[in-house]
Design a protein around this motif. Structure first.
Motif, PDB file in Angstrom:
ATOM      1  N   GLN A 147      25.884  -0.062  15.407  1.00  0.00           N
ATOM      2  CA  GLN A 147      26.025   0.449  14.041  1.00  0.00           C
ATOM      3  C   GLN A 147      27.495   0.634  13.685  1.00  0.00           C
ATOM      4  OE1 GLN A 147      23.897   4.133  13.374  1.00  0.00           O
ATOM      5  NE2 GLN A 147      25.572   4.957  12.146  1.00  0.00           N
ATOM      6  N   HIS A 148      28.242   1.265  14.570  1.00  0.00           N
ATOM      7  CA  HIS A 148      29.653   1.525  14.288  1.00  0.00           C
ATOM      8  C   HIS A 148      30.526   0.283  14.481  1.00  0.00           C
ATOM      9  CE1 HIS A 148      29.270   5.734  13.389  1.00  0.00           C
ATOM     10  NE2 HIS A 148      28.528   5.914  14.462  1.00  0.00           N
ATOM     11  N   ASN A 150      29.601  -2.353  13.027  1.00  0.00           N
ATOM     12  CA  ASN A 150      29.249  -3.023  11.779  1.00  0.00           C
ATOM     13  C   ASN A 150      28.083  -3.998  11.898  1.00  0.00           C
ATOM     14  OD1 ASN A 150      31.341  -1.609  10.564  1.00  0.00           O
ATOM     15  ND2 ASN A 150      32.809  -3.271  10.813  1.00  0.00           N
ATOM     16  N   ARG A 152      24.761  -3.450  11.513  1.00  0.00           N
ATOM     17  CA  ARG A 152      23.707  -2.513  11.152  1.00  0.00           C
ATOM     18  C   ARG A 152      22.297  -3.128  11.175  1.00  0.00           C
ATOM     19  NH1 ARG A 152      28.169   0.073   9.675  1.00  0.00           N
ATOM     20  NH2 ARG A 152      28.903  -1.573   8.303  1.00  0.00           N
ATOM     21  N   ALA A 155      21.232  -2.555  14.597  1.00  0.00           N
ATOM     22  CA  ALA A 155      21.041  -1.114  14.793  1.00  0.00           C
ATOM     23  C   ALA A 155      19.671  -0.679  14.278  1.00  0.00           C
ATOM     24  CB  ALA A 155      22.149  -0.335  14.092  1.00  0.00           C
ATOM     25  N   HIS A 156      19.286  -1.173  13.099  1.00  0.00           N
ATOM     26  CA  HIS A 156      17.985  -0.787  12.546  1.00  0.00           C
ATOM     27  C   HIS A 156      16.831  -1.246  13.438  1.00  0.00           C
ATOM     28  CE1 HIS A 156      18.945   1.255   8.867  1.00  0.00           C
ATOM     29  NE2 HIS A 156      19.761   0.297   8.486  1.00  0.00           N
ATOM     30  N   ARG A 176      19.962   7.269  12.664  1.00  0.00           N
ATOM     31  CA  ARG A 176      19.535   6.278  11.682  1.00  0.00           C
ATOM     32  C   ARG A 176      19.894   6.714  10.269  1.00  0.00           C
ATOM     33  NH1 ARG A 176      13.348   4.210  10.859  1.00  0.00           N
ATOM     34  NH2 ARG A 176      13.181   6.308   9.948  1.00  0.00           N
ATOM     35  N   CYS A 179      23.262   5.515   9.580  1.00  0.00           N
ATOM     36  CA  CYS A 179      23.245   4.066   9.364  1.00  0.00           C
ATOM     37  C   CYS A 179      22.805   3.749   7.933  1.00  0.00           C
ATOM     38  CB  CYS A 179      22.314   3.407  10.382  1.00  0.00           C
ATOM     39  SG  CYS A 179      22.504   1.617  10.537  1.00  0.00           S
ATOM     40  N   THR A 182      25.533   4.788   5.409  1.00  0.00           N
ATOM     41  CA  THR A 182      26.665   3.863   5.417  1.00  0.00           C
ATOM     42  C   THR A 182      26.371   2.637   4.564  1.00  0.00           C
ATOM     43  OG1 THR A 182      27.186   4.576   7.666  1.00  0.00           O
ATOM     44  CG2 THR A 182      28.248   2.563   6.908  1.00  0.00           C
ATOM     45  N   GLU A 183      25.123   2.226   4.525  1.00  0.00           N
ATOM     46  CA  GLU A 183      24.724   1.074   3.714  1.00  0.00           C
ATOM     47  C   GLU A 183      24.470   1.457   2.255  1.00  0.00           C
ATOM     48  OE1 GLU A 183      22.167  -1.682   6.678  1.00  0.00           O
ATOM     49  OE2 GLU A 183      21.386   0.341   6.407  1.00  0.00           O
ATOM     50  N   TRP A 451      30.567   7.215   7.232  1.00  0.00           N
ATOM     51  CA  TRP A 451      29.478   6.799   6.340  1.00  0.00           C
ATOM     52  C   TRP A 451      29.849   6.880   4.875  1.00  0.00           C
ATOM     53  CZ3 TRP A 451      27.154   9.541   2.469  1.00  0.00           C
ATOM     54  CH2 TRP A 451      27.388  10.918   2.430  1.00  0.00           C
ATOM     55  N   ASP A 455      29.695   0.571   3.110  1.00  0.00           N
ATOM     56  CA  ASP A 455      30.119  -0.629   3.838  1.00  0.00           C
ATOM     57  C   ASP A 455      30.367  -1.840   2.949  1.00  0.00           C
ATOM     58  OD1 ASP A 455      27.514  -1.237   3.177  1.00  0.00           O
ATOM     59  OD2 ASP A 455      26.878  -1.792   5.195  1.00  0.00           O
TER      60      ASP A 455
END
Length: 487
Positions: A147-148, A150, A152, A155-156, A176, A179, A182-183, A451, A455
């Motif tokens: 996630q960090h 980039n 994501r 990550a999901h 989550r 995450c 951040t989106e 976050w 992003d």
């Protein structure tokens, strides 16, 4: 061996040595002497005996498994992993070895992450999942890393897998939520944030025994006269971005007390008249005299539920006007067309390397003949500027001895306000520039994105005066130079 298993270590050791007096290279006796030494925590002797056994008979899985355990206890995780790998190749169906390898890889992944060796940590965690696809801790840790970094979407997938294994795990829900946020998937992010409140609530501040945690969290209601405490200690930048929502609280008629870093007290007190601003102390001040409380981030759940809820507020912090004017006059005396404040480095232990930019890279394309470059970088910068002058003969820069953001954040805020434009990375400088409404060009990090920067996109909903240049923007240093030049 029977004596050993019954716990009679002294007699067992004596008999193992009797065997070696007759057969000096008997591998089982060597190995078991190593195990005995390991059990009494004599790790160098344990390693020596087991390695001797392996040299004589290199095809016994148990030898490598126990050597792996010794090395793991010594803290030599990479070599421990290598020994477990050999043991598993010899005995592919040995679940004891498989479990030991998995646990050691997970521990190694945590150590690598602690050293900021992100790609190596990813590889270690992925190997754990190859061995144990449902390992909850590894699913969560790997998801947090990618996630960090980039990634994501991956990550999901990992978070979804983790929640399938443990649907009620609050740590996974919290991670989550970050995450999603951040989106800019704010509704989904805040839903997870709410669901995980009992996990993160007492972790927003590292002081033990916070006296207000028993008070109810603010529910987003507008109750004139309601006494609310705003607190949280993530960092100066975090406190500034969350303070952007204080005017919303005041508009709702709440009586607001802000507990913040001592450096921010004069700025917040000036900027938010009608509030009570107190410095963070340890131990904290008594907190019973409030109707409710809220960590800074919790405000976003109620006041910034979607992107449409961000107000077009150009600025919300008020620099000290006389100091700002005096600094501005000082900088104008250099006779340059524009005053550019510049910051390029962060000392963040976790992601500093991914967020920082080399000073010459930021200077290289700037119209230096037209600029006074004001040093906004914290820490010791004299050497960096000395080297920069060798490369750029047209550079005119000024390090103001009157300003030290570590000692006087109020003066630093005035210094930022005295500039025409700010060119920086996503550190405290960027928050201050956005909070006082100074135009700023911000180079967003390759990894470790907080976050609230979201992003995507150049616009910053929290700070309308900022332009965010993402790492995937082609020729972004050229684009930054053009923005600074005003073209």
């Amino acid at each position: 061996m029977a004596l050993h298993q019954r716990g009679d270590a002294a007699r067992a050791e004596s008999m193992y040595r009797d065997v070696l007096s007759v057969l000096p290279e008997e591998p089982n006796a060597l190995h078991l002497l190593g195990v005995l030494a390991w059990q009494r925590n004599d790790l160098p002797v344990a390693e020596e005996f087991i390695r001797r056994a392996i040299k004589i008979h290199p095809k016994v899985s148990a030898y490598y498994n126990n050597l792996g355990g010794v090395l793991k206890q010594k803290g030599d995780l990479p070599d421990a992993v290598r020994q477990y790998d050999v043991a598993l190749r010899i005995s592919p169906r040995d679940e004891v070895v498989r479990k030991a390898l998995s646990q050691t890889l997970h521990q190694h992944g945590m150590a690598l992450a602690g050293e900021r060796k992100w790609e190596d940590a990813k590889a270690a965690y992925q190997r754990v999942l190859d061995l144990e696809p449902d390992n909850l801790a590894t699913l969560n840790n790997l998801a947090s890393i990618v996630q960090h970094l980039n990634d994501r979407p991956t990550a999901h997938k990992l978070y979804a897998h983790a929640l399938k294994v443990a649907p009620d795990n609050l740590l996974v829900r919290y991670n989550r939520s970050i995450c999603y946020l951040t989106e800019a998937r704010l509704e989904e992010g805040w839903n997870d944030f709410i669901a995980s409140a009992s996990y993160w609530h007492d972790k927003q501040d590292n002081r033990p025994g916070l006296p207000w945690l028993h008070l109810p969290l603010w529910k987003g209601d507008a109750a004139p006269g309601q006494r609310i405490l705003l607190w949280g200690s993530q960092g100066i930048g975090d406190e500034i971005v969350y303070a952007s929502m204080v005017p919303d609280l005041l508009e709702r008629g709440l009586q607001v007390t802000i507990e913040c870093a001592e450096r921010l007290v004069p700025i917040f007190a000036r900027s938010f008249p009608g509030t009570t601003v107190i410095a963070r102390q340890s131990p904290p001040l008594p907190g019973a005299d409030f109707d409710c409380q809220t960590p800074g981030m919790w405000l976003g759940r109620w006041l910034r539920p979607n992107l449409q809820s961000f107000p077009p507020r150009k600025a919300f912090l008020k620099p000290e006007p006389e100091l700002t004017a005096r600094l501005r006059q000082r900088y104008e005396a250099f006779g340059k067309k524009r005053i550019l404040g510049l910051s390029w480095f962060t000392a963040s232990k976790a992601w500093g390397e991914k967020r920082s930019i080399e000073l010459p890279d930021m200077l290289r394309l700037l119209p230096l003949k037209d600029l006074l470059v004001v040093d906004l970088q914290y820490g010791e910068t004299a050497d960096a500027w000395r080297e920069a002058r060798k490369i750029f003969p047209d550079l005119t820069m000024f390090h103001d001895p009157e300003v030290d953001q570590f000692k006087d954040m109020d003066a630093f805020t005035a210094q930022v306000a005295a500039c025409d434009h700010i060119y920086t990375i996503s550190n405290t400088t960027s928050h201050v520039a956005g909070a006082v409404g100074v135009p700023a060009t911000v180079l967003m990090p390759e990894a470790g994105l907080s976050w609230y920067w979201f992003d995507k996109g150049e616009a910053c909903p929290w700070y309308p005066s900022l332009r965010l240049l993402r790492p995937d923007l082609p020729n972004r240093l050229e684009a930054a130079a053009m923005i600074v030049h005003g073209t």
